[in-house]
Design a protein around this motif. Structure first.
Motif, short mmCIF file in Angstrom:
data_model
loop_
_atom_site.label_atom_id
_atom_site.label_comp_id
_atom_site.label_asym_id
_atom_site.label_seq_id
_atom_site.Cartn_x
_atom_site.Cartn_y
_atom_site.Cartn_z
N ILE A 100 0.57 -0.77 0.40
CA ILE A 100 0.12 -0.10 -0.05
C ILE A 100 0.37 1.02 0.00
N VAL A 101 0.72 2.30 -0.73
CA VAL A 101 1.49 3.42 -1.21
C VAL A 101 0.25 4.63 -0.82
N ARG A 102 0.66 5.53 0.11
CA ARG A 102 -0.48 5.79 0.40
C ARG A 102 0.31 7.73 1.01
N GLY A 103 -0.31 8.63 0.01
CA GLY A 103 0.09 10.07 1.07
C GLY A 103 -0.66 10.31 2.16
N TYR A 104 0.62 11.97 3.02
CA TYR A 104 -0.25 12.52 3.77
C TYR A 104 0.08 13.69 3.67
N GLY A 105 -0.72 15.04 4.13
CA GLY A 105 -0.46 16.45 4.57
C GLY A 105 0.48 16.80 5.46
N HIS A 106 0.37 17.96 4.92
CA HIS A 106 1.39 18.73 6.05
C HIS A 106 0.96 18.40 7.56
N ASN A 107 0.14 18.08 7.68
CA ASN A 107 -1.07 17.43 8.98
C ASN A 107 -1.00 16.47 9.53
N ASP A 108 -0.12 15.48 8.92
CA ASP A 108 -0.39 14.34 9.18
C ASP A 108 -1.03 13.26 8.51
N ARG A 109 -2.15 13.70 8.21
CA ARG A 109 -3.91 13.12 8.31
C ARG A 109 -3.12 12.32 6.43
N ILE A 110 -4.03 11.19 6.58
CA ILE A 110 -4.41 10.66 4.81
C ILE A 110 -5.07 11.55 3.84
N VAL A 111 -4.32 11.64 2.78
CA VAL A 111 -4.52 12.69 1.38
C VAL A 111 -5.53 11.08 1.20
N ALA A 137 2.96 15.94 2.02
CA ALA A 137 3.97 16.04 2.29
C ALA A 137 5.03 15.13 2.22
N TYR A 138 4.52 13.87 2.63
CA TYR A 138 5.01 12.59 2.55
C TYR A 138 4.71 11.23 2.14
N VAL A 139 4.79 10.00 1.91
CA VAL A 139 4.17 9.01 1.71
C VAL A 139 4.76 7.79 2.86
N HIS A 140 3.56 6.78 3.09
CA HIS A 140 4.78 5.83 3.75
C HIS A 140 4.16 4.74 2.74
N ILE A 141 4.75 3.57 3.50
CA ILE A 141 4.54 1.97 2.34
C ILE A 141 4.11 1.43 3.75
N ARG A 142 3.20 0.44 3.64
CA ARG A 142 2.95 -1.07 4.72
C ARG A 142 2.66 -1.39 3.14
N SER A 143 2.19 -3.11 4.31
CA SER A 143 2.33 -3.90 3.52
C SER A 143 1.03 -3.98 3.43
N SER A 144 0.03 -4.38 2.45
CA SER A 144 -0.68 -5.09 1.92
C SER A 144 -1.59 -6.21 2.31
N ARG A 145 -0.57 -7.01 3.23
CA ARG A 145 -1.42 -8.27 3.46
C ARG A 145 -1.21 -8.38 4.79
N ASN A 146 -1.01 -7.21 5.66
CA ASN A 146 -0.60 -7.64 7.01
C ASN A 146 -1.00 -5.86 7.40
N ASN A 147 -0.60 -4.87 6.95
CA ASN A 147 -0.58 -3.30 6.98
C ASN A 147 -0.09 -3.03 7.63
N CYS A 148 1.42 -4.02 7.51
CA CYS A 148 2.00 -3.54 9.00
C CYS A 148 3.33 -1.72 7.80
N TYR A 149 3.65 -1.19 9.07
CA TYR A 149 4.49 0.29 8.83
C TYR A 149 6.03 -0.44 7.86
#
Length: 156
Positions: A100-111, A137-149
């Motif tokens: 899972i590749v997901r963007g976050y805003g400058h307020n640290d919330r999911i866009v 502001a940045y992107v997180h990668i998480r496991s698509s199978r287990n939601n691990c950061y």
């Protein structure tokens, strides 16, 4: 460098190795790797068979808020070298499963609308396209199978 993969900070890894409580207020659990699927979030390499590791709840956000997700992660139980910040896809993703590749805003919330399940070899391209947007502001990668950061991606 257009993007850069950013591993868990060394001071956080050292604190967990020294017994600091995780995001759930629990001490990290210890295990011995069987060599299969134990990726360390500090060196961004797999923990080799027979090596000790920690499992803990991790929340990679500066403060609590509704979007401050936590999830399980693995960490070498013994000191390892932090992965250098680089635009090269870390080895732990090569040949693996979708993330899972997901963007976050400058307020640290999911866009909203930025999350996607992405094949490993498409992570860099997708992250770059998100980081071209001024509201990301940045992107997180998480496991698509287990939601691990897994790690954070920032602009290069």
């Amino acid at each position: 460098m257009l993007i850069r993969f950013v591993a868990m900070p060394s001071d956080q890894a050292a604190a967990y190795r020294a017994g600091a409580d995780d995001a759930n207020g629990m001490p990290p659990e210890r295990g011995i790797s069987d060599g299969d699927g134990i990726p360390c979030r500090h060196c961004l390499q797999h923990v080799r068979q027979g090596e000790p590791y920690l499992t803990l709840a991790y929340r990679p956000f500066p403060r609590l808020q509704p979007y401050a997700e936590s999830g399980p992660i693995f960490l070498h139980a013994e000191e390892c070298t932090r992965a250098p910040e680089s635009d090269v896809l870390p080895d732990m993703y090569r040949g693996g499963f979708e993330q899972i590749v997901r963007g976050y805003g400058h307020n640290d919330r999911i866009v909203y609308g930025t999350g996607a399940v992405v094949a490993p070899l498409e992570i860099c391209t997708h992250a770059y396209s998100l980081l071209e947007r001024p509201d990301i502001a940045y992107v997180h990668i998480r496991s698509s199978r287990n939601n691990c950061y897994s790690c954070r991606i920032e602009r290069g």
